[in-house]
Design an enzyme around this catalytic site. Structure first.
Site, PDB file in Angstrom:
ATOM      1  CG  ASP A 136      -1.882   1.118   1.300  1.00 50.23           C
ATOM      2  OD1 ASP A 136      -3.090   0.847   1.315  1.00 50.23           O
ATOM      3  OD2 ASP A 136      -1.449   2.283   1.342  1.00 50.23           O
ATOM      4  CG  ASP A 171      -3.051   3.313  -1.935  1.00 52.53           C
ATOM      5  OD1 ASP A 171      -4.015   2.576  -1.664  1.00 52.53           O
ATOM      6  OD2 ASP A 171      -2.342   3.864  -1.093  1.00 52.53           O
ATOM      7  CD  GLU A 172      -5.513  -0.856  -0.051  1.00 50.11           C
ATOM      8  OE1 GLU A 172      -5.531  -1.764   0.790  1.00 50.11           O
ATOM      9  OE2 GLU A 172      -5.913   0.305   0.188  1.00 50.11           O
TER      10      GLU A 172
HETATM   11  N1  DCP Z   1      -8.622   8.180  -0.932  1.00 46.13           N
HETATM   12  C1  DCP Z   1      -9.728   8.984  -1.157  1.00 46.13           C
HETATM   13  N2  DCP Z   1     -10.695   9.105  -0.192  1.00 46.13           N
HETATM   14  C2  DCP Z   1     -10.574   8.427   0.980  1.00 46.13           C
HETATM   15  C3  DCP Z   1      -9.462   7.606   1.215  1.00 46.13           C
HETATM   16  C4  DCP Z   1      -8.497   7.510   0.228  1.00 46.13           C
HETATM   17  O1  DCP Z   1      -9.848   9.589  -2.217  1.00 46.13           O
HETATM   18  N3  DCP Z   1     -11.510   8.553   1.907  1.00 46.13           N
HETATM   19  C5  DCP Z   1      -7.563   8.115  -1.961  1.00 46.13           C
HETATM   20  C6  DCP Z   1      -6.444   9.075  -1.652  1.00 46.13           C
HETATM   21  C7  DCP Z   1      -5.372   8.228  -1.072  1.00 46.13           C
HETATM   22  C8  DCP Z   1      -5.578   6.916  -1.795  1.00 46.13           C
HETATM   23  O2  DCP Z   1      -6.987   6.822  -2.021  1.00 46.13           O
HETATM   24  O3  DCP Z   1      -4.081   8.759  -1.292  1.00 46.13           O
HETATM   25  C9  DCP Z   1      -5.094   5.726  -1.017  1.00 46.13           C
HETATM   26  O4  DCP Z   1      -5.811   5.574   0.190  1.00 46.13           O
HETATM   27  P1  DCP Z   1      -5.135   5.027   1.495  1.00 46.13           P
HETATM   28  O5  DCP Z   1      -6.222   4.698   2.436  1.00 46.13           O
HETATM   29  O6  DCP Z   1      -4.149   3.960   1.179  1.00 46.13           O
HETATM   30  O7  DCP Z   1      -4.389   6.301   2.130  1.00 46.13           O
HETATM   31  P2  DCP Z   1      -3.026   6.972   1.739  1.00 46.13           P
HETATM   32  O8  DCP Z   1      -2.253   6.184   0.747  1.00 46.13           O
HETATM   33  O9  DCP Z   1      -3.288   8.391   1.369  1.00 46.13           O
HETATM   34  O10 DCP Z   1      -2.241   6.987   3.113  1.00 46.13           O
HETATM   35  P3  DCP Z   1      -1.546   5.760   3.876  1.00 46.13           P
HETATM   36  O11 DCP Z   1      -0.092   6.088   3.902  1.00 46.13           O
HETATM   37  O12 DCP Z   1      -2.128   5.762   5.237  1.00 46.13           O
HETATM   38  O13 DCP Z   1      -1.852   4.521   3.107  1.00 46.13           O
HETATM   39 MG    MG Z   2      -2.014   4.156   0.999  1.00 47.39          MG
HETATM   40 MG    MG Z   3      -4.770   2.096   0.394  1.00 45.92          MG
END
Ligand code: DCP
Ligand code: MG
Ligand code: MG
Length: 360
Positions: free
Chosen positions: A8, A103-104
């Site tokens: 992720d 992203d995962e």
């Molecule tokens: N995303 C979004 N709305 C949300 C959650 C996430 O649009 N409520 C999008 C933006 C994030 C991406 O999906 O960058 C990936 O979600 P993640 O939950 O993996 O969060 P991040 O990658 O941003 O942070 P982390 O480092 O905690 O994984």
């Molecule tokens: Mg993420």
């Molecule tokens: Mg994610």
């Protein structure tokens, strides 16, 4: 024993924006919509998280918590490209890749493991390859199951690598909050807290009958998860069942012309995605949320399949017309198509032969 990886990206959208604009590096960055138009935080950089800013929070709240945060609008095309690149890298290792979101993904590397290529070494290789190729960091969890691997990938962010050795799953999970488990949301968490259950360790002490009484049909599954047991396979083919798009209006509106325009725009978006993916659907859905947050959907099953933006638009604007009333104001509208007859599988094909050596 299965070897599952969950990978992720760290603060995905925000990290991409920082990568592409050096002025944003080291700064509190939020990616998302305009606070004056009910924008929501999609991604928060690690710098801005220190101020309490999180994904899904209204942008207004985020800017109040961190007034000097830099807001950047999302660039989905860029994120999608990176996602594709990374899936390609994963598929060099194994065709058993299950993307969960942009992203995962899960990877089943069980059959790729030998004395030299341990799961940890594969994970390290992937992290290195991804960093080199995309200049982004990804966190990986390595475990004997999907559930534990997913929890593990989150333990050591950013740029993390957490390995849960086979046999140590229970020990690993015990101190963690119950909310880490799949399916335990804030409400369940609150209810469990009333029984003085806050950690997974406290949860597993309960007998099977208690799980059945408390969680009904999903009791046994949840009990397994709490014990670090999860037999669900990594699923490569996941056929898309529906396509949809929705938007929260800048201002609540009951204006027929404006609403029709919005519904047509959403229909165009969904319709062109259908075309791009070669899909045809028979069920068209219109989702509406009133100003008091009451949400409902109207749907129609057509005689023949629809695959064009105009076809979708005709069906949705028809449904919209019937819902308009002088005293009705809408807050959100959405359009969806399902009931596909033919179809692609976006992530199913694997053009690359597994080649571990490519990782070094
Ligand atoms: N995303 C979004 N709305 C949300 C959650 C996430 O649009 N409520 C999008 C933006 C994030 C991406 O999906 O960058 C990936 O979600 P993640 O939950 O993996 O969060 P991040 O990658 O941003 O942070 P982390 O480092 O905690 O994984
Ligand atoms: Mg993420
Ligand atoms: Mg994610």
């Amino acid at each position: 024993m299965a070897a599952i990886l969950h990978a992720d990206f760290d603060a995905f959208y925000a990290s991409v924006e920082q990568r592409d604009d050096p002025a944003l590096r080291g700064k509190p960055v939020v990616v998302g919509g305009d606070p004056n138009f009910r924008g929501v935080v999609a991604a928060a950089s690690y710098e801005v998280r220190g101020f309490g800013v999180r994904s899904a929070m209204p942008m207004k709240t985020a800017m109040r918590l961190c007034p000097h945060a830099v807001r950047v609008p999302p660039r989905f095309d860029v994120y999608r490209d990176i996602s594709r690149q990374v899936l390609e890298i994963f598929r060099v290792v194994t065709p058993l890749v299950e993307p969960l979101s942009l992203d995962e993904a899960f990877l089943d590397v069980t059959n790729r493991v030998d004395d030299v290529w341990t799961p940890v070494k594969i994970a390290r290789g992937l992290k290195g390859r991804i960093k080199k190729r995309t200049a982004l960091t990804i966190s990986i969890g390595v475990a004997s199951s999907k559930s534990v691997a997913k929890i593990a990938s989150d333990m050591d962010k950013p740029d993390g690598l957490t390995v849960v050795a086979p046999g140590s799953e229970r020990e690993f999970l015990a101190p963690l909050p119950v909310s880490r488990l799949w399916g335990i949301g804030p409400k369940t968490q609150e209810r469990l807290a009333l029984d003085k259950i806050t950690t997974i360790g406290q949860l597993v002490e309960r007998p099977a009958e208690w799980f059945a009484a408390r969680f009904g049909k999903s009791g046994p599954f949840l009990r397994d998860l709490a014990n670090g047991i999860d037999e669900r396979p990594v699923v490569v083919e996941r056929r898309r069942k529906s396509l949809s798009a929705e938007t929260t209006l800048a201002v609540d509106s009951g204006d027929a012309e404006y609403l029709t325009e919005v519904v047509e725009r959403l229909s165009q978006r969904v319709g062109s995605q259908l075309q791009r993916r070669g899909l045809e659907g028979r069920t068209v859905k219109l989702k509406l949320r009133l100003e008091d947050f009451t949400t409902f959907t109207r749907q129609v099953t057509l005689d023949g399949p629809v695959s064009s933006p105009d076809g979708v638009g005709r069906a949705t604007t028809d449904m919209l017309r019937r819902e308009l009333a002088p005293d009705r104001r809408f807050r959100l509208v959405g359009v969806g198509v399902s009931g596909f007859e033919s179809g692609e599988d976006a992530e199913g094909e694997n053009p690359l032969q597994p080649r571990l050596a490519g990782l070094i």
